[in-house]
Design a protein around this motif. Sequence first.
Motif, PDB file in Angstrom:
ATOM      1  N   LEU A 186       0.830  -1.210   0.000  1.00  0.00           N
ATOM      2  CA  LEU A 186       0.000   0.000   0.000  1.00  0.00           C
ATOM      3  C   LEU A 186       0.865   1.261   0.000  1.00  0.00           C
ATOM      4  N   TYR A 187       1.830   1.294  -0.915  1.00  0.00           N
ATOM      5  CA  TYR A 187       2.754   2.424  -1.032  1.00  0.00           C
ATOM      6  C   TYR A 187       2.086   3.521  -1.857  1.00  0.00           C
ATOM      7  N   LEU A 188       1.447   4.487  -1.167  1.00  0.00           N
ATOM      8  CA  LEU A 188       0.592   5.485  -1.808  1.00  0.00           C
ATOM      9  C   LEU A 188       1.308   6.424  -2.772  1.00  0.00           C
ATOM     10  N   PRO A 189       2.569   6.817  -2.538  1.00  0.00           N
ATOM     11  CA  PRO A 189       3.228   7.709  -3.505  1.00  0.00           C
ATOM     12  C   PRO A 189       3.292   7.138  -4.924  1.00  0.00           C
ATOM     13  N   ILE A 190       3.253   5.819  -5.048  1.00  0.00           N
ATOM     14  CA  ILE A 190       3.220   5.175  -6.357  1.00  0.00           C
ATOM     15  C   ILE A 190       1.784   4.917  -6.798  1.00  0.00           C
ATOM     16  N   LEU A 191       0.949   4.457  -5.872  1.00  0.00           N
ATOM     17  CA  LEU A 191      -0.401   4.036  -6.215  1.00  0.00           C
ATOM     18  C   LEU A 191      -1.323   5.198  -6.573  1.00  0.00           C
ATOM     19  N   ILE A 192      -1.182   6.346  -5.900  1.00  0.00           N
ATOM     20  CA  ILE A 192      -2.091   7.470  -6.138  1.00  0.00           C
ATOM     21  C   ILE A 192      -2.001   7.994  -7.574  1.00  0.00           C
ATOM     22  N   PRO A 193      -0.796   8.307  -8.096  1.00  0.00           N
ATOM     23  CA  PRO A 193      -0.744   8.786  -9.484  1.00  0.00           C
ATOM     24  C   PRO A 193      -1.184   7.731 -10.493  1.00  0.00           C
ATOM     25  N   ILE A 194      -0.876   6.450 -10.229  1.00  0.00           N
ATOM     26  CA  ILE A 194      -1.335   5.383 -11.125  1.00  0.00           C
ATOM     27  C   ILE A 194      -2.858   5.304 -11.099  1.00  0.00           C
ATOM     28  N   PHE A 195      -3.434   5.451  -9.918  1.00  0.00           N
ATOM     29  CA  PHE A 195      -4.892   5.415  -9.786  1.00  0.00           C
ATOM     30  C   PHE A 195      -5.542   6.580 -10.536  1.00  0.00           C
ATOM     31  N   ILE A 196      -4.966   7.764 -10.413  1.00  0.00           N
ATOM     32  CA  ILE A 196      -5.502   8.942 -11.112  1.00  0.00           C
ATOM     33  C   ILE A 196      -5.494   8.703 -12.620  1.00  0.00           C
ATOM     34  N   GLY A 197      -4.370   8.220 -13.126  1.00  0.00           N
ATOM     35  CA  GLY A 197      -4.268   7.932 -14.554  1.00  0.00           C
ATOM     36  C   GLY A 197      -5.229   6.847 -14.994  1.00  0.00           C
ATOM     37  N   ALA A 198      -5.413   5.818 -14.142  1.00  0.00           N
ATOM     38  CA  ALA A 198      -6.308   4.711 -14.485  1.00  0.00           C
ATOM     39  C   ALA A 198      -7.759   5.174 -14.560  1.00  0.00           C
ATOM     40  N   VAL A 199      -8.155   6.059 -13.660  1.00  0.00           N
ATOM     41  CA  VAL A 199      -9.531   6.570 -13.666  1.00  0.00           C
ATOM     42  C   VAL A 199      -9.778   7.396 -14.928  1.00  0.00           C
ATOM     43  N   LEU A 200      -8.846   8.308 -15.229  1.00  0.00           N
ATOM     44  CA  LEU A 200      -8.986   9.134 -16.426  1.00  0.00           C
ATOM     45  C   LEU A 200      -8.999   8.269 -17.686  1.00  0.00           C
ATOM     46  N   GLY A 201      -8.079   7.316 -17.740  1.00  0.00           N
ATOM     47  CA  GLY A 201      -7.994   6.450 -18.911  1.00  0.00           C
ATOM     48  C   GLY A 201      -9.205   5.548 -19.060  1.00  0.00           C
ATOM     49  N   SER A 202      -9.753   5.089 -17.926  1.00  0.00           N
ATOM     50  CA  SER A 202     -10.904   4.184 -17.983  1.00  0.00           C
ATOM     51  C   SER A 202     -12.093   4.848 -18.664  1.00  0.00           C
ATOM     52  N   PHE A 203     -12.370   6.096 -18.307  1.00  0.00           N
ATOM     53  CA  PHE A 203     -13.496   6.796 -18.926  1.00  0.00           C
ATOM     54  C   PHE A 203     -13.252   7.018 -20.421  1.00  0.00           C
ATOM     55  N   PHE A 204     -12.010   7.362 -20.749  1.00  0.00           N
ATOM     56  CA  PHE A 204     -11.688   7.590 -22.160  1.00  0.00           C
ATOM     57  C   PHE A 204     -11.830   6.317 -22.968  1.00  0.00           C
ATOM     58  N   PHE A 205     -11.240   5.218 -22.498  1.00  0.00           N
ATOM     59  CA  PHE A 205     -11.254   3.969 -23.259  1.00  0.00           C
ATOM     60  C   PHE A 205     -12.606   3.262 -23.192  1.00  0.00           C
ATOM     61  N   MET A 206     -13.396   3.549 -22.151  1.00  0.00           N
ATOM     62  CA  MET A 206     -14.767   3.031 -22.129  1.00  0.00           C
ATOM     63  C   MET A 206     -15.570   3.650 -23.262  1.00  0.00           C
ATOM     64  N   LYS A 207     -15.437   4.966 -23.411  1.00  0.00           N
ATOM     65  CA  LYS A 207     -16.136   5.667 -24.492  1.00  0.00           C
ATOM     66  C   LYS A 207     -15.686   5.131 -25.851  1.00  0.00           C
ATOM     67  N   LEU A 208     -14.369   4.957 -26.012  1.00  0.00           N
ATOM     68  CA  LEU A 208     -13.821   4.476 -27.276  1.00  0.00           C
ATOM     69  C   LEU A 208     -14.256   3.046 -27.558  1.00  0.00           C
ATOM     70  N   THR A 209     -14.172   2.183 -26.535  1.00  0.00           N
ATOM     71  CA  THR A 209     -14.553   0.779 -26.702  1.00  0.00           C
ATOM     72  C   THR A 209     -16.037   0.647 -27.019  1.00  0.00           C
ATOM     73  N   LYS A 210     -16.852   1.433 -26.330  1.00  0.00           N
ATOM     74  CA  LYS A 210     -18.290   1.405 -26.578  1.00  0.00           C
ATOM     75  C   LYS A 210     -18.595   1.809 -28.019  1.00  0.00           C
ATOM     76  N   PHE A 211     -17.900   2.808 -28.516  1.00  0.00           N
ATOM     77  CA  PHE A 211     -18.087   3.246 -29.897  1.00  0.00           C
ATOM     78  C   PHE A 211     -17.694   2.146 -30.882  1.00  0.00           C
ATOM     79  N   LEU A 212     -16.527   1.521 -30.644  1.00  0.00           N
ATOM     80  CA  LEU A 212     -16.045   0.469 -31.542  1.00  0.00           C
ATOM     81  C   LEU A 212     -16.957  -0.756 -31.522  1.00  0.00           C
TER      82      LEU A 212
END
Length: 264
Positions: A186-212
Motif C-alpha cells: 500500500l505504497y501510496l506515492p506510487i499508487l495514487i498517481p497510477i490510480f488517477i491515470g487509471a480513472v482518467l484512462g478508464s473513462f476515455f477507453f470506455m467511451k472508445l470501446t463502446k463506440f467500436l
Amino acid sequence: MKFLSNYLKGIAIGSGAILPGISSGVFCVIFGIYEKLLDSILNFFDDIKKNTKFLFPILLGIGFGVILVGNLLNYFFYQFPIQTKSMFIGLILGTLPALFKEVNTKQVTKSLSWIFFFLAFLLGIFCIFLENTLSTPTLSENIHFFYLVLCGFFMSIGIVVPGVSSTIILMLLGIYPIYLSSVSNLYLPILIPIFIGAVLGSFFFMKLTKFLLDHFYVPTFYAIIGFTIGSIFVLFPPFSSFLDIFIGILSCILRIRYWFFVRK
C-alpha cells in the motif's frame, strides 16, 4: 445472493489488474456483464439507484481482489516464477473459447476481421522484443509523478478492453514490479498517481470501446482475440520440467471447464 455473486465477480475482475497476462475485461465477458458494466458506468446518472446497486458490490470486490491477489502474487511470482507463468498461460488459453463464443454470435462476414486479428497478434509478438529492451526500475528510483499518471492511463486499456492485460502494459512500461510491490505494501506515492491515470484512462477507453463495439463489433473482437494470443509469448517461460508443462495444460483445462460451467 445477487450482491455476493457480483462481489465475487468483482474479486476476479480485480485480480485481472494484478495477474500478468490476465485481462479484467475478459472476466467481465466470461461473467456476461461486460456491456452492462460499460453502460452502468457511462450512464451512471441516468439511474443512480439502479446503477449503484449493480456497481457497488463489483467495485468493492475489485478493491479486495487487487489487495488480496497482489499480496499472494508478490510471493508466488518471485518464489516460483516458471510454475506461476505456466499457470497464467494456461488461464489465458482457457479464456479463448469465451471470446470466440462471444464474437461468433454475430452473423456477419468475418474475412476482413481476420486482418485485424493478425495485426493485433503481430502487435502482441512485437511486445516481446519491446519488453526485452526496457529496464526495470526499483522503488528506490525517483519516478516522475506524471509518468506514473501516464502509466495508469495506459494501464486502463487492460482494465476496459477484454483480452488486453493491464499488467503486460505495465511490464512494457517497465514499472510492473514497482506496481506489484506498491500494491502489496500500500505504497501510496506510487499508487495514487497510477490510480488517477487509471480513472482518467478508464473513462476515455470506455467511451472508445463502446463506440467500436457499437459500430465495428466483429473486427474489434477479432483484434482483442489476436492481441490476447500474441501477449502469451510475452509471458512464455523457459520450461525446465514436465511439471511446468503439466501445470500450464491443467490450468487451461480447468479454465475451459469453468467457462462451460459458468455459461450453463
